[in-house]
Design a protein around this motif. Structure first.
Motif, PDB file in Angstrom:
ATOM      1  N   THR A  85       0.444   4.055  20.477  1.00  0.00           N
ATOM      2  CA  THR A  85       1.455   5.016  20.930  1.00  0.00           C
ATOM      3  C   THR A  85       2.797   4.317  21.138  1.00  0.00           C
ATOM      4  N   GLY A  86       3.844   4.894  20.570  1.00  0.00           N
ATOM      5  CA  GLY A  86       5.189   4.373  20.795  1.00  0.00           C
ATOM      6  C   GLY A  86       5.641   3.304  19.826  1.00  0.00           C
ATOM      7  N   TRP A  87       4.790   2.974  18.850  1.00  0.00           N
ATOM      8  CA  TRP A  87       5.136   1.904  17.912  1.00  0.00           C
ATOM      9  C   TRP A  87       4.974   2.378  16.459  1.00  0.00           C
ATOM     10  N   SER A  88       5.320   3.628  16.191  1.00  0.00           N
ATOM     11  CA  SER A  88       5.047   4.204  14.870  1.00  0.00           C
ATOM     12  C   SER A  88       5.776   3.484  13.740  1.00  0.00           C
ATOM     13  N   ILE A  89       7.050   3.162  13.918  1.00  0.00           N
ATOM     14  CA  ILE A  89       7.817   2.533  12.847  1.00  0.00           C
ATOM     15  C   ILE A  89       7.344   1.100  12.628  1.00  0.00           C
ATOM     16  N   TYR A  90       7.075   0.392  13.707  1.00  0.00           N
ATOM     17  CA  TYR A  90       6.544  -0.967  13.574  1.00  0.00           C
ATOM     18  C   TYR A  90       5.213  -0.935  12.828  1.00  0.00           C
ATOM     19  N   ALA A  91       4.344  -0.013  13.211  1.00  0.00           N
ATOM     20  CA  ALA A  91       3.053   0.118  12.538  1.00  0.00           C
ATOM     21  C   ALA A  91       3.248   0.422  11.058  1.00  0.00           C
ATOM     22  N   ALA A  92       4.221   1.265  10.744  1.00  0.00           N
ATOM     23  CA  ALA A  92       4.477   1.631   9.348  1.00  0.00           C
ATOM     24  C   ALA A  92       4.934   0.419   8.534  1.00  0.00           C
ATOM     25  N   THR A  93       5.801  -0.417   9.111  1.00  0.00           N
ATOM     26  CA  THR A  93       6.263  -1.605   8.373  1.00  0.00           C
ATOM     27  C   THR A  93       5.106  -2.560   8.110  1.00  0.00           C
ATOM     28  N   LYS A  94       4.247  -2.729   9.096  1.00  0.00           N
ATOM     29  CA  LYS A  94       3.149  -3.684   8.936  1.00  0.00           C
ATOM     30  C   LYS A  94       2.038  -3.125   8.036  1.00  0.00           C
ATOM     31  N   ALA A  95       1.839  -1.813   8.068  1.00  0.00           N
ATOM     32  CA  ALA A  95       0.896  -1.190   7.133  1.00  0.00           C
ATOM     33  C   ALA A  95       1.396  -1.373   5.702  1.00  0.00           C
ATOM     34  N   ALA A  96       2.712  -1.284   5.518  1.00  0.00           N
ATOM     35  CA  ALA A  96       3.291  -1.493   4.188  1.00  0.00           C
ATOM     36  C   ALA A  96       3.039  -2.922   3.714  1.00  0.00           C
ATOM     37  N   VAL A  97       3.185  -3.895   4.603  1.00  0.00           N
ATOM     38  CA  VAL A  97       2.946  -5.290   4.238  1.00  0.00           C
ATOM     39  C   VAL A  97       1.487  -5.501   3.834  1.00  0.00           C
ATOM     40  N   ILE A  98       0.572  -4.858   4.558  1.00  0.00           N
ATOM     41  CA  ILE A  98      -0.850  -4.979   4.218  1.00  0.00           C
ATOM     42  C   ILE A  98      -1.121  -4.368   2.841  1.00  0.00           C
ATOM     43  N   ALA A  99      -0.598  -3.170   2.607  1.00  0.00           N
ATOM     44  CA  ALA A  99      -0.854  -2.488   1.334  1.00  0.00           C
ATOM     45  C   ALA A  99      -0.262  -3.249   0.153  1.00  0.00           C
ATOM     46  N   LEU A 100       0.971  -3.730   0.290  1.00  0.00           N
ATOM     47  CA  LEU A 100       1.595  -4.432  -0.834  1.00  0.00           C
ATOM     48  C   LEU A 100       0.879  -5.761  -1.110  1.00  0.00           C
ATOM     49  N   SER A 101       0.359  -6.375  -0.050  1.00  0.00           N
ATOM     50  CA  SER A 101      -0.355  -7.650  -0.219  1.00  0.00           C
ATOM     51  C   SER A 101      -1.656  -7.456  -0.979  1.00  0.00           C
ATOM     52  N   GLU A 102      -2.355  -6.373  -0.671  1.00  0.00           N
ATOM     53  CA  GLU A 102      -3.633  -6.087  -1.344  1.00  0.00           C
ATOM     54  C   GLU A 102      -3.442  -5.944  -2.849  1.00  0.00           C
ATOM     55  N   VAL A 103      -2.419  -5.221  -3.249  1.00  0.00           N
ATOM     56  CA  VAL A 103      -2.190  -5.007  -4.685  1.00  0.00           C
ATOM     57  C   VAL A 103      -1.562  -6.247  -5.320  1.00  0.00           C
TER      58      VAL A 103
END
Length: 278
Positions: free
Chosen positions: A145-163
């Motif tokens: 809760t309260g960290w949506s944009i931070y979570a979004a940036t780090k989720a993006a890093v995880i997804a781009l790393s996987e591919v």
């Protein structure tokens, strides 16, 4: 420590990045380290070693990143390990955070990482080896809760790393994305954490969560020196993982998320499979 390597590390003047630089130099590795402030970086590392190359880099500027990569190759001849560590926390609901605050966060946490990968890839492909280690966060797997944009940036890093791992595998390049939990660095201090400039009173839950996180400063369970040692060991593995959690808290949160996702997928299976052609 095995074979001495050339490391390129972003966000190296404090926290995990600084722990990495110090341990690597002590072990005899060559380190190119970036920061927004040369004075801060040189002061923090405090060495005259010829194996240390301090670099002032604006990670959101492709040309600045390219110059840093070229300077590293010019000094050391190659790059063995890239650590995309630079980033900062940003707290607030989506409604509270302005477009500028949000884009600035993505510029460093995501596009800065992409700029480094884009500019270093030619060298790694030419070499036929290299290891890209992207530092994400458990927040990219389990947001709070309260960290949506931070979570979004780090989720993006995880997804781009996987591919990315699949895209560069044929060139002998390895990729690992590291998702740390809470570590006892300066991450929760104003220099590494931005909160919404225009908070909205209605978001009481967000404020209370932020207050709880800020009280954790200096009491986090994770030891940054041990995290740095783990990543150094990672770079010497012949078959490193694509995903690596750091910290017991990260393991617990990720495991709970996986179990909850599996249950939710199964609970709604009937609707999910109802959309296929008969």
């Amino acid at each position: 420590m095995g074979v001495k390597k050339v490391w390129f590390i972003t966000g190296a003047s404090k926290g995990l990045g600084l722990s990495l630089v110090n341990q690597l130099l002590k072990a005899g590795h060559s380190v190119a380290a970036t920061s927004r402030s040369e004075v801060e970086l040189i002061s923090a590392v405090n060495t005259n070693s010829e194996k240390f190359l301090p670099l002032v880099v604006d990670l959101s500027d492709e040309l600045s990143v390219e110059h840093a990569i070229n300077a590293t190759i010019g000094q050391f001849g190659e790059i063995d390990v890239v650590i995309n560590n630079a980033g900062y926390g940003i707290g607030g609901s989506i409604e509270e955070l302005t477009d500028e605050e949000t884009r600035n966060s993505f510029d460093i946490n995501v596009f800065g990482t992409l700029n480094v990968i884009r500019k270093v890839s030619l060298q790694l492909r030419k070499q036929g080896f290299g290891h890209i280690i992207n530092i994400a966060s458990i927040a990219g797997i389990v947001g709070a809760t309260g960290w949506s944009i931070y979570a979004a940036t780090k989720a993006a890093v995880i997804a781009l790393s996987e591919v990315l791992a699949e895209d560069v595998k044929a060139f002998g390049i390895k990729v690992t994305v590291v998702a740390p939990g809470a570590f006892r660095t300066n991450f929760l201090t104003p220099e590494s954490l931005v909160l919404a400039k225009n908070p909205i009173d209605a978001y009481e839950d967000v404020r209370s969560v932020h207050a709880r996180y800020l009280k954790m400063d200096g009491a986090q369970a994770g030891d940054p020196e041990k995290a740095a040692a783990a990543m150094i060991a990672l770079a010497s593995m012949p078959n490193p993982p694509v995903h690596l959690l750091l910290g017991n808290d990260a393991l617990q949160r990720a495991t709970a998320k996986n179990e909850a996702l599996t249950k939710e997928y199964q609970d709604w299976k009937a609707i999910t499979i109802s959309t296929d052609f008969d």
